[in-house]
Motif scaffolding. Structure first.
Motif, mmCIF file in Angstrom:
data_model
loop_
_atom_site.group_PDB
_atom_site.id
_atom_site.type_symbol
_atom_site.label_atom_id
_atom_site.label_comp_id
_atom_site.label_asym_id
_atom_site.label_seq_id
_atom_site.Cartn_x
_atom_site.Cartn_y
_atom_site.Cartn_z
ATOM 1 N N PRO A 151 -41.983 20.110 29.401
ATOM 2 C CA PRO A 151 -41.134 21.306 29.404
ATOM 3 C C PRO A 151 -40.221 21.402 30.624
ATOM 4 C CG PRO A 151 -43.325 21.873 28.640
ATOM 5 C CD PRO A 151 -43.393 20.441 29.097
ATOM 6 N N GLN A 155 -36.208 21.574 30.022
ATOM 7 C CA GLN A 155 -35.396 22.709 30.443
ATOM 8 C C GLN A 155 -34.276 22.293 31.392
ATOM 9 O OE1 GLN A 155 -38.003 25.924 31.762
ATOM 10 N NE2 GLN A 155 -39.412 25.474 30.076
ATOM 11 N N ASN A 190 -41.578 23.488 23.552
ATOM 12 C CA ASN A 190 -40.143 23.354 23.803
ATOM 13 C C ASN A 190 -39.327 24.096 22.749
ATOM 14 O OD1 ASN A 190 -40.327 21.830 26.176
ATOM 15 N ND2 ASN A 190 -40.556 19.913 25.038
ATOM 16 N N TYR A 193 -39.065 27.624 23.820
ATOM 17 C CA TYR A 193 -38.032 27.773 24.856
ATOM 18 C C TYR A 193 -36.655 27.921 24.214
ATOM 19 C CZ TYR A 193 -34.760 26.414 28.527
ATOM 20 O OH TYR A 193 -33.696 26.375 29.393
ATOM 21 N N GLY A 197 -34.188 31.269 24.318
ATOM 22 C CA GLY A 197 -33.038 31.076 25.190
ATOM 23 C C GLY A 197 -31.715 31.378 24.509
#
Length: 281
Positions: A151, A155, A190, A193, A197
């Motif tokens: 991760p 990112q 992921n 995320y 986001g």
């Protein structure tokens, strides 16, 4: 940084919006039984031979100065009368690769495109990928990824992108590990995320007969994606029987573990019912 690239494809139209240049990086942590780029699995350069067309004339053996262990010197390549041998993988410095990709920047931008990094798994060479992406600031940058990446690196890389195209192969960790060699826990992390986001992302589902194309898996995948505000859409990729064509060229056997002649289900309904744009590629 230096990295290993096994192909650069110009005028690509299925690897993100517009016309793109797609860079294929070597190395992948997964071992999907249906992989159609087996030359991208190893991060190392390797010899590829079209054995099916080989005349067995012996010219390559005559030219070889290292019969005990291949060092990829290329002597055998020059000796093959049918040009059936090639070294898969070219080492690039990030700066040189970025310069090569920027050569077509204006043309790509005029056609709504950019650059996509694929593989193998592009995040398998994270330092090289990140440095190259940073040098391409101002271009539309995308990756095609399995999502199997730490991760922290995922990112950092995402911070240099305009789009992520990510596979969700199976929602069941046991089945995922059975057919890819890894469970899906880091992939789903992921994915969370991306869902939380602001980066646009596309999800691709390879439709593998009897494995990923089941009603249960597609329903669970659609449920997983529901409510993702920056999800551009879902693309379903039907399995095709040409997937095993290149395995013999790198001295590997293709053992998919499912019925290759079975047609996959192309069911967009679970996604469309949840308001998720979905199409079959």
């Amino acid at each position: 940084m230096k990295g290993v690239v096994f192909d650069i494809k110009e005028l690509a139209v299925f690897d993100g919006p517009g016309i793109r240049t797609t860079v294929f990086l070597k190395g992948c942590p997964l071992r999907c039984t249906w992989c159609h780029n087996p030359e991208g699995l190893s991060a190392k350069r390797q010899m590829m031979v079209k054995w099916s067309q080989c005349l067995h004339c012996g010219k390559c053996r005559e030219a070889c100065r290292h019969p005990e262990e291949c060092i990829l010197c290329g002597d055998c390549i020059l000796s093959c009368p049918l040009h059936l041998r090639r070294i898969c993988g070219t080492e690039w410095e990030a700066a040189n690769l970025a310069k090569r990709l920027r050569r077509d920047q204006d043309y790509l931008a005029a056609n709504g495109g950019g650059v996509t990094f694929s593989g193998g798994e592009p995040t398998y060479q994270p330092e090289f990928l990140l440095e190259t992406l940073e040098m391409l600031d101002g271009m539309h940058r995308a990756i095609e990824t399995s999502g199997y990446c730490s991760p922290a690196w995922f990112q950092r890389i995402a911070g240099q992108l305009e789009l992520v195209i990510m596979d969700i192969k199976h929602t069941d960790p046991r089945i995922h590990k059975q057919y890819t060699g890894r469970d899906n826990s880091v992939i789903l992390k992921n994915l969370e995320y991306l869902k939380e986001g602001s980066l646009p992302f596309v999800i691709r589902v390879p439709l593998i007969p009897g494995i990923t194309d089941t009603e249960e898996n597609l329903e669970q995948t659609a449920s997983l994606l529901k409510g993702s505000r920056n999800l551009v859409g879902v693309e379903l990729l039907p399995y095709h029987q040409t997937a095993g064509a290149k395995y013999g060229m790198i001295n590997k056997q293709y053992q998919p573990g499912f019925k290759e002649d079975q047609q996959p289900r192309k069911d967009t309904k679970p996604f469309l019912e949840r308001g998720i744009p979905c199409r079959v590629l």
